[in-house]
Design a protein around this motif. Structure first.
Motif, PDB file in Angstrom:
ATOM      1  N   THR A 148      -1.383  -4.822  -9.843  1.00 14.85           N
ATOM      2  CA  THR A 148      -0.936  -3.971  -8.746  1.00 14.85           C
ATOM      3  C   THR A 148      -1.501  -2.568  -8.935  1.00 14.85           C
ATOM      4  OG1 THR A 148       1.095  -5.253  -8.577  1.00 14.85           O
ATOM      5  CG2 THR A 148       1.120  -3.092  -7.566  1.00 14.85           C
ATOM      6  N   SER A 149      -1.933  -1.954  -7.843  1.00 13.67           N
ATOM      7  CA  SER A 149      -2.492  -0.606  -7.930  1.00 13.67           C
ATOM      8  C   SER A 149      -1.439   0.381  -8.440  1.00 13.67           C
ATOM      9  CB  SER A 149      -3.003  -0.147  -6.566  1.00 13.67           C
ATOM     10  OG  SER A 149      -1.920   0.128  -5.705  1.00 13.67           O
ATOM     11  N   LYS A 150      -1.914   1.468  -9.009  1.00 11.93           N
ATOM     12  CA  LYS A 150      -1.006   2.497  -9.521  1.00 11.93           C
ATOM     13  C   LYS A 150      -0.111   3.033  -8.399  1.00 11.93           C
ATOM     14  CE  LYS A 150      -0.847   6.868 -11.973  1.00 11.93           C
ATOM     15  NZ  LYS A 150      -1.605   7.949 -12.615  1.00 11.93           N
ATOM     16  N   ALA A 151      -0.672   3.213  -7.210  1.00  9.44           N
ATOM     17  CA  ALA A 151       0.102   3.731  -6.082  1.00  9.44           C
ATOM     18  C   ALA A 151       1.238   2.776  -5.718  1.00  9.44           C
ATOM     19  CB  ALA A 151      -0.810   3.947  -4.879  1.00  9.44           C
ATOM     20  N   TYR A 152       0.956   1.476  -5.654  1.00 14.12           N
ATOM     21  CA  TYR A 152       1.992   0.492  -5.333  1.00 14.12           C
ATOM     22  C   TYR A 152       3.033   0.391  -6.444  1.00 14.12           C
ATOM     23  CZ  TYR A 152      -0.090  -1.443  -1.051  1.00 14.12           C
ATOM     24  OH  TYR A 152      -0.536  -1.624   0.221  1.00 14.12           O
ATOM     25  N   ARG A 153       2.594   0.511  -7.680  1.00 19.08           N
ATOM     26  CA  ARG A 153       3.547   0.478  -8.803  1.00 19.08           C
ATOM     27  C   ARG A 153       4.543   1.615  -8.681  1.00 19.08           C
ATOM     28  NH1 ARG A 153      -0.274   0.691 -13.661  1.00 19.08           N
ATOM     29  NH2 ARG A 153      -1.883  -0.340 -12.511  1.00 19.08           N
ATOM     30  N   GLN A 154       4.037   2.801  -8.365  1.00 18.10           N
ATOM     31  CA  GLN A 154       4.911   3.966  -8.243  1.00 18.10           C
ATOM     32  C   GLN A 154       5.876   3.812  -7.074  1.00 18.10           C
ATOM     33  OE1 GLN A 154       1.948   7.081  -8.159  1.00 18.10           O
ATOM     34  NE2 GLN A 154       2.162   7.438 -10.351  1.00 18.10           N
ATOM     35  N   VAL A 155       5.398   3.282  -5.951  1.00 14.81           N
ATOM     36  CA  VAL A 155       6.269   3.048  -4.792  1.00 14.81           C
ATOM     37  C   VAL A 155       7.341   2.023  -5.149  1.00 14.81           C
ATOM     38  CG1 VAL A 155       6.324   2.085  -2.449  1.00 14.81           C
ATOM     39  CG2 VAL A 155       4.545   3.716  -3.085  1.00 14.81           C
ATOM     40  N   PHE A 156       6.950   0.961  -5.845  1.00  8.89           N
ATOM     41  CA  PHE A 156       7.878  -0.094  -6.242  1.00  8.89           C
ATOM     42  C   PHE A 156       8.973   0.471  -7.155  1.00  8.89           C
ATOM     43  CE2 PHE A 156       9.207  -3.487  -9.121  1.00  8.89           C
ATOM     44  CZ  PHE A 156       9.550  -4.485  -8.221  1.00  8.89           C
ATOM     45  N   LEU A 157       8.569   1.205  -8.186  1.00  6.16           N
ATOM     46  CA  LEU A 157       9.555   1.764  -9.127  1.00  6.16           C
ATOM     47  C   LEU A 157      10.454   2.787  -8.446  1.00  6.16           C
ATOM     48  CD1 LEU A 157       7.271   2.078 -12.273  1.00  6.16           C
ATOM     49  CD2 LEU A 157       9.076   0.391 -11.861  1.00  6.16           C
ATOM     50  N   LYS A 158       9.902   3.585  -7.555  1.00  9.71           N
ATOM     51  CA  LYS A 158      10.705   4.573  -6.818  1.00  9.71           C
ATOM     52  C   LYS A 158      11.726   3.874  -5.916  1.00  9.71           C
ATOM     53  CE  LYS A 158      11.293   8.933  -5.826  1.00  9.71           C
ATOM     54  NZ  LYS A 158      11.914   9.809  -6.787  1.00  9.71           N
ATOM     55  N   ALA A 159      11.338   2.759  -5.299  1.00  9.14           N
ATOM     56  CA  ALA A 159      12.239   2.025  -4.415  1.00  9.14           C
ATOM     57  C   ALA A 159      13.413   1.428  -5.192  1.00  9.14           C
ATOM     58  CB  ALA A 159      11.482   0.910  -3.690  1.00  9.14           C
ATOM     59  N   LEU A 160      13.184   1.096  -6.458  1.00  9.18           N
ATOM     60  CA  LEU A 160      14.231   0.477  -7.267  1.00  9.18           C
ATOM     61  C   LEU A 160      15.027   1.495  -8.084  1.00  9.18           C
ATOM     62  CD1 LEU A 160      12.402  -2.706  -8.522  1.00  9.18           C
ATOM     63  CD2 LEU A 160      13.721  -2.358  -6.441  1.00  9.18           C
TER      64      LEU A 160
END
Length: 82
Positions: free
Chosen positions: A66-78
């Motif tokens: 997963t791209s770094k941008a998507y990882r950050q969005v995922f972790l922020k959402a959780l």
């Protein structure tokens, strides 16, 4: 401190156990355990996140793919979840 046990436990692992000795072997092995009382709200949030990112419903979030941008969005959402 929590006095009662959690109702659900989900586990996953990442990294290399050390059984394959190649140049691409990771130095680390990580085990993660997610403890929840009600997994439904988390499941719904992950489904909503897939839609927000325009991903198919069957896509699994894999950290190394997963791209770094998507990882950050995922972790922020959780982040709001205990």
């Amino acid at each position: 401190m929590r006095s009662e046990p959690y109702r659900y436990a989900f586990g996953d692992e990442a990294g290399d156990t050390g059984f394959t000795l190649t140049s691409r072997t990771s130095c680390f092995f990580l085990v993660t355990l997610l403890l929840l009382d009600d997994p439904e709200s988390l499941r719904q949030r992950v489904e909503r996140l897939r839609r927000e990112l325009g991903l198919p419903a069957h896509v699994e979030f894999k950290f190394h793919k997963t791209s770094k941008a998507y990882r950050q969005v995922f972790l922020k959402a959780l982040e709001p979840y205990d």
